[in-house]
Enzyme design. Structure first.
Site, mmCIF file in Angstrom:
data_model
loop_
_atom_site.group_PDB
_atom_site.id
_atom_site.type_symbol
_atom_site.label_atom_id
_atom_site.label_comp_id
_atom_site.label_asym_id
_atom_site.label_seq_id
_atom_site.Cartn_x
_atom_site.Cartn_y
_atom_site.Cartn_z
ATOM 1 N N TYR A 1 4.249 4.866 -0.625
ATOM 2 C CA TYR A 1 5.080 4.662 0.469
ATOM 3 C C TYR A 1 5.593 5.987 1.455
ATOM 4 O O TYR A 1 5.927 6.984 0.866
ATOM 5 C CB TYR A 1 6.493 4.310 0.030
ATOM 6 N N HIS B 1 -0.261 -1.266 -8.405
ATOM 7 C CA HIS B 1 0.339 -1.522 -7.117
ATOM 8 C C HIS B 1 -0.590 -2.592 -6.223
ATOM 9 O O HIS B 1 -1.671 -2.196 -5.907
ATOM 10 C CB HIS B 1 0.454 -0.276 -6.232
#
Length: 307
Positions: free
Chosen positions: A63, A128
């Protein structure tokens, strides 16, 4: 800073022994992936979320190219509370430069994340978006590497994340019971798509904690609608737009309704909501998490209307 207020229900996270707030702080916006966020705003949002009862914070090195982790780390440090008063989850395997689920990379990744977060350990380290790698590598290489990190006390629990629901059953059926502690699913428990519900009995039988993200379906369930890149079909976008208009006509917010629906199932430990400032509607409306008994049927009814 004082301990969080009891505004939000704390729910058990599978067999981990952790109790997490029913609403979780999704820290992706702190990485400026949806627009500018100052350091002061980031710190203030973490403080305000904690004050209102949120104790679960989720981030990733992906992110904002590690910026989210850095901002969250500063916000958590500013709380000035004992480490055991909040739960932190970060991820590994997906980075701004691409995917890498190798044992070497994920082992190095946690050290980098801990430095950015200014922590000695994270409560949960999640692989992820595993559908973009080899699931067999996840089973045979990545998760064993995470188990070593668990033994080294750099992480407490192991998780996996992704969009297709089949990835969870594939991995959980391949690893010994208790190896994977948490799963994070997104866009599959909201008023337009509740397919995660079918998987809940299986996940509970495995003892894993269940986190659901994107209760607003990445913008579908808002009055402004989704961004241009949203992968939903034109038909679904049209139906959601009509549902939002219908709610507004009745004096209701589809966003609030969607949040209430997602929070109504207590088999889901926490619903992650992306937050970036104390002024956001999600923070202002945390008091609405006490849902009415008719909420689930009411929400489903929106999508049975003939437009």
């Amino acid at each position: 800073m004082a301990a969080p207020s009891p505004n939000l229900e704390l729910r058990p996270l599978g067999n981990t022994g952790l109790k997490v707030s029913s609403v979780g702080f999704g820290a992706a916006p702190l990485g400026r992936v949806f627009g500018p966020v100052s350091e002061d705003e980031a710190i203030a949002s973490v403080r305000e979320a904690f004050r209102r009862g949120i104790n679960f914070f989720d981030t990733s090195p992906y992110y904002g190219g590690t910026l989210s982790e850095k901002m969250l780390g500063k916000g958590l440090k500013a709380l000035g509370v004992p480490r055991n008063e909040y739960v932190v989850s970060t991820k590994c395997g997906r980075y701004i430069e691409g995917f890498d689920f190798s044992a070497e990379r994920v082992t190095r990744s946690i050290d980098e994340s801990l430095e950015r977060l200014q922590l000695d350990y994270v409560d949960i380290l999640q692989c992820h978006d595993i559908e973009f790698g080899s699931l067999d590598q996840i089973v045979n290489e990545t998760i064993p590497a995470l188990q070593k990190l668990k033994e080294a006390r750099k992480i407490r629990f192991i998780g996996i994340t992704g969009l297709p629901l089949g990835i969870f059953t594939y991995v959980l059926d391949q690893v010994p019971p208790g190896t994977v502690d948490v799963i994070l699913s997104y866009c599959h428990y909201s008023i337009n798509d509740s397919t995660l519900e079918d998987l809940l009995p299986y996940l509970k039988s495995k003892g894993v904690g269940i986190i659901s993200a994107s209760p607003l379906a990445m913008g579908l369930l808002t009055e402004n609608g989704p961004p241009e890149w949203h992968p939903a079909s034109p038909e679904l976008k049209s139906v959601c737009q009509a549902a939002a208009a219908y709610c507004k006509e009745k004096g209701k917010s589809i966003t609030k309704l969607a949040m209430q629906y997602s929070l109504s199932n207590k088999d889901i430990s926490s619903v992650l909501v992306g937050m970036n400032s104390v002024g956001q509607r999600e923070l202002e409306n945390l008091a609405m998490v006490k849902t009415e008994g008719r909420m689930r049927s009411l929400c489903c009814g929106l999508f049975r209307i003939s437009w």
